[in-house]
Design an enzyme around this catalytic site. Structure first.
Site, mmCIF file in Angstrom:
data_model
loop_
_atom_site.group_PDB
_atom_site.id
_atom_site.type_symbol
_atom_site.label_atom_id
_atom_site.label_comp_id
_atom_site.label_asym_id
_atom_site.label_seq_id
_atom_site.Cartn_x
_atom_site.Cartn_y
_atom_site.Cartn_z
ATOM 1 N N GLY A 88 17.228 3.528 37.492
ATOM 2 C CA GLY A 88 16.713 4.688 38.232
ATOM 3 C C GLY A 88 16.100 5.738 37.321
ATOM 4 N N GLY A 90 16.124 8.581 35.325
ATOM 5 C CA GLY A 90 17.156 9.391 34.696
ATOM 6 C C GLY A 90 16.607 10.660 34.069
ATOM 7 N N LYS A 111 8.040 13.838 34.026
ATOM 8 C CA LYS A 111 8.900 13.021 33.162
ATOM 9 C C LYS A 111 9.434 13.927 32.053
ATOM 10 C CE LYS A 111 8.642 8.517 30.832
ATOM 11 N NZ LYS A 111 7.735 7.429 30.421
ATOM 12 N N ARG A 174 2.991 12.628 35.085
ATOM 13 C CA ARG A 174 2.430 11.284 35.176
ATOM 14 C C ARG A 174 1.883 11.068 36.575
ATOM 15 N NH1 ARG A 174 6.014 6.235 33.221
ATOM 16 N NH2 ARG A 174 7.395 6.822 34.901
ATOM 17 N N ARG A 181 8.476 -0.761 40.833
ATOM 18 C CA ARG A 181 8.702 -1.706 39.757
ATOM 19 C C ARG A 181 9.348 -2.972 40.307
ATOM 20 N NH1 ARG A 181 9.590 2.324 35.551
ATOM 21 N NH2 ARG A 181 9.122 4.340 36.482
ATOM 22 N N ASP A 246 12.244 -3.320 34.806
ATOM 23 C CA ASP A 246 12.107 -1.942 35.297
ATOM 24 C C ASP A 246 10.810 -1.308 34.798
ATOM 25 O OD1 ASP A 246 13.671 -2.188 32.823
ATOM 26 O OD2 ASP A 246 13.645 -0.015 32.800
ATOM 27 N N ASN A 247 10.169 -1.950 33.831
ATOM 28 C CA ASN A 247 8.892 -1.450 33.340
ATOM 29 C C ASN A 247 7.754 -2.372 33.761
ATOM 30 O OD1 ASN A 247 10.326 0.575 32.073
ATOM 31 N ND2 ASN A 247 10.438 -0.507 30.117
ATOM 32 N N ASP A 256 5.203 2.872 31.644
ATOM 33 C CA ASP A 256 6.275 3.162 30.694
ATOM 34 C C ASP A 256 5.883 2.855 29.252
ATOM 35 O OD1 ASP A 256 7.755 4.290 32.613
ATOM 36 O OD2 ASP A 256 9.388 2.840 32.604
HETATM 37 P P1 AMP Z 1 12.735 3.528 29.742
HETATM 38 O O1 AMP Z 1 13.042 3.444 28.314
HETATM 39 O O2 AMP Z 1 11.756 4.616 30.075
HETATM 40 O O3 AMP Z 1 12.314 2.244 30.354
HETATM 41 O O4 AMP Z 1 14.096 3.990 30.446
HETATM 42 C C1 AMP Z 1 15.161 3.129 30.729
HETATM 43 C C2 AMP Z 1 16.195 3.887 31.550
HETATM 44 O O5 AMP Z 1 16.808 4.912 30.767
HETATM 45 C C3 AMP Z 1 15.659 4.573 32.779
HETATM 46 O O6 AMP Z 1 16.618 4.513 33.779
HETATM 47 C C4 AMP Z 1 15.444 5.994 32.295
HETATM 48 O O7 AMP Z 1 15.443 6.911 33.363
HETATM 49 C C5 AMP Z 1 16.658 6.183 31.390
HETATM 50 N N1 AMP Z 1 16.427 7.207 30.374
HETATM 51 C C6 AMP Z 1 15.648 7.122 29.278
HETATM 52 N N2 AMP Z 1 15.677 8.249 28.556
HETATM 53 C C7 AMP Z 1 16.490 9.111 29.191
HETATM 54 C C8 AMP Z 1 16.938 10.454 28.956
HETATM 55 N N3 AMP Z 1 16.544 11.157 27.901
HETATM 56 N N4 AMP Z 1 17.796 10.992 29.860
HETATM 57 C C9 AMP Z 1 18.211 10.311 30.925
HETATM 58 N N5 AMP Z 1 17.834 9.057 31.203
HETATM 59 C C10 AMP Z 1 16.980 8.443 30.360
HETATM 60 MG MG MG Z 2 11.217 2.536 32.054
#
Ligand code: AMP
Ligand code: MG
Length: 479
Positions: A88, A90, A111, A174, A181, A246-247, A256
């Site tokens: 989700g 985050g 973001k 964004r 996804r 998820d990406n 992403d």
């Molecule tokens: P990503 O690396 O963008 O594909 O993120 C993978 C997961 O980690 C997703 O659920 C993001 O929302 C969560 N996530 C990445 N960075 C953070 C952050 N700084 N704080 C909270 N959630 C994060």
């Molecule tokens: Mg991601």
């Protein structure tokens, strides 16, 4: 309210289990780093208003404009092959959707805008490194003609984010045709929620493939879109780096931008991501990884395919396997164009692969070699130029059979081979300068990369491959 945005939020209208409604967390001292005026105009947004105080308040998450319905989207995902049933947003908030004067519906998402129930251990924030990186890379991809999410704005928050050390915080706005996804489907599949998968299927079709019918139509369209997308990545020497489900965008957008990168010297086994120890998402593996992701997607759709599940599995498998011929065709189309070829001949794949093989042997610079076909400088990219010359004889003979030459050939080559890509060392330098208070290199990169196929002699330095001591071999998620 000067900011008069006609939000129409179709995702927010989906059932509650698709999202968690919550506002972004305000930041201390927002300051606009860059606004994408061209994109704002495409979307029918008022550029003046966006650049003003109310715009800044929206783009930083400090105020929620009328009509927006901020939410964090629920999704799951396979990360490096391991399934995580809940990921989700985050650190992201979907503000809502707008339909532009072009009739296109687009998500506006912040973001780095604060914690959500999906944040787990994360702080919900981003620092300017990944924000500027995504801004540069996603806008460059767009200018290069690749389907992608876009960057509407980057805002400095005036707050400090803690990563390996203290870093200046930032928020990216964004924009995307959607944020659906493969992992969004997986979120409901793992919960055996067939109704939700049906709803999401209809939503995804409406947003991406209005001509598609039912789960089969959606799967077929998604397979074709991914095949085209990955072929485009390959033709640019682009490595996504984190092709987790998820990406993986169901509509076939690049999404992403983490540790992604464009190759300098060509080698098919190139991997940049610091977290990809096995090279799972290396350059040459990308088509296979797309198939793997599509197989996960197909699995989610099985309950909608009706009747005998065994037959459905067989059918879905066949549809996923359609990727290979579609990809092969798209790859050939891309690389033929890069060689200035219009028609198809049997030996074309060999001609292309022979060039790539020689480039790999000598780590010839990917972008400069192909662009150099037009400029007559390709051979200079080879440590042993004779390796190029031997191939170039075959290439010229092949071109002669098409009767393409001179200015016409040159123009075709320039249209298919960019002069400018966001080179890692330049992106890193721009981030470093911005972190130290100088945003000029970042702004210059953005402006030059908006016209990647134009010569732009004043930006010659940005075409250069990195010197040995400048080369960046590792990229970081840096979230
Ligand atoms: P990503 O690396 O963008 O594909 O993120 C993978 C997961 O980690 C997703 O659920 C993001 O929302 C969560 N996530 C990445 N960075 C953070 C952050 N700084 N704080 C909270 N959630 C994060
Ligand atoms: Mg991601």
């Amino acid at each position: 309210m000067v900011l008069n945005i006609a939000f129409d939020n179709s995702y927010a209208r989906l059932p509650e289990k698709f999202h968690v409604r919550l506002d972004p967390t305000p930041v201390a001292a927002p300051r606009l780093i860059r606004l994408n005026a061209a994109l704002a105009r495409e979307m029918g947004l008022d550029v003046q208003a966006l650049a003003g105080a109310e715009g800044l308040a929206m783009l930083s998450g400090n105020a929620v404009p009328d009509g927006a319905e901020p939410l964090a989207q629920a999704y799951a995902g396979h990360q490096f092959g391991g399934f995580v049933p809940q990921l989700g947003d985050g650190r992201a908030h979907l503000l809502g959707e707008v339909v532009g004067p072009d009739g296109r519906r687009r998500d506006i998402q912040l973001k780095g805008s604060g914690r959500t129930p999906f944040s787990r251990m994360g702080d919900g924030r981003a620092w300017i490194g990944p924000v500027l990186r995504e801004y540069i890379l996603s806008e460059a991809m767009h200018a290069l003609g690749v389907p992608t999410t876009r960057a509407l704005a980057a805002v400095a928050t005036g707050e400090t984010v803690h990563r390996e050390g203290p870093r200046p915080g930032a928020v990216l706005t964004r924009v995307a045709d959607s944020h659906i996804r493969v992992g969004t489907f997986q979120y409901f599949a793992v919960r055996d929620d067939t109704e939700a998968i049906r709803t999401l299927t209809e939503h995804a079709i409406a947003r991406h493939f209005p001509a598609a019918e039912g789960p089969r139509g959606l799967l077929r369209a998604a397979v074709a879109a991914q095949a085209r997308l990955v072929a485009q990545w390959m033709a640019l020497g682009f490595i996504h780096g984190v092709m987790n489900t998820d990406n993986a965008h169901v509509g076939g957008l690049t999404i992403d931008y983490g540790p992604c990168a464009f190759m300098d010297g060509y080698h098919p086994e190139t991997v940049f991501s610091s977290i990809d120890a096995q090279g799972r998402y290396g350059y040459a593996n990308q088509p296979q990884m797309a198939v793997w992701n599509l197989a996960q997607f197909a699995t989610c759709l099985l309950p909608l395919m009706g009747g005998d599940q065994e037959a459905a599995v067989g059918e879905a498998t066949e549809m996923v396997h359609e990727f290979a011929p579609l990809y092969q065709q798209a790859w050939l189309d891309q690389f033929r164009a890069k060689l200035g070829l219009e028609r198809a001949e049997d030996g074309d794949a060999t001609l292309i692969e022979t060039l790539l093989g020689r480039m790999a042997q000598q780590r010839a610079d990917f972008t400069r070699t192909f662009r150099g076909l037009a400029d007559g400088t390709a051979r200079a990219e080879f440590a042993e130029p004779e390796a190029f010359d031997a191939w170039a004889g075959d290439w010229r003979a092949r071109l002669a059979r098409e009767g393409r030459e001179g200015a016409e050939l040159d123009a075709a080559l320039r249209t298919a081979n960019p002069a400018f890509i966001p080179r890692n060392h330049r992106v890193e330098a721009a981030i470093e300068a911005a972190a130290a208070g100088d945003e000029a290199p970042f702004n210059r990169l953005c402006e030059v990369l908006a016209r990647p196929y134009d010569d732009q002699p004043e930006a010659r330095d940005l075409r250069d491959a990195p010197r040995r001591d400048e080369a960046v071999h590792r990229t970081f998620c840096g979230t």
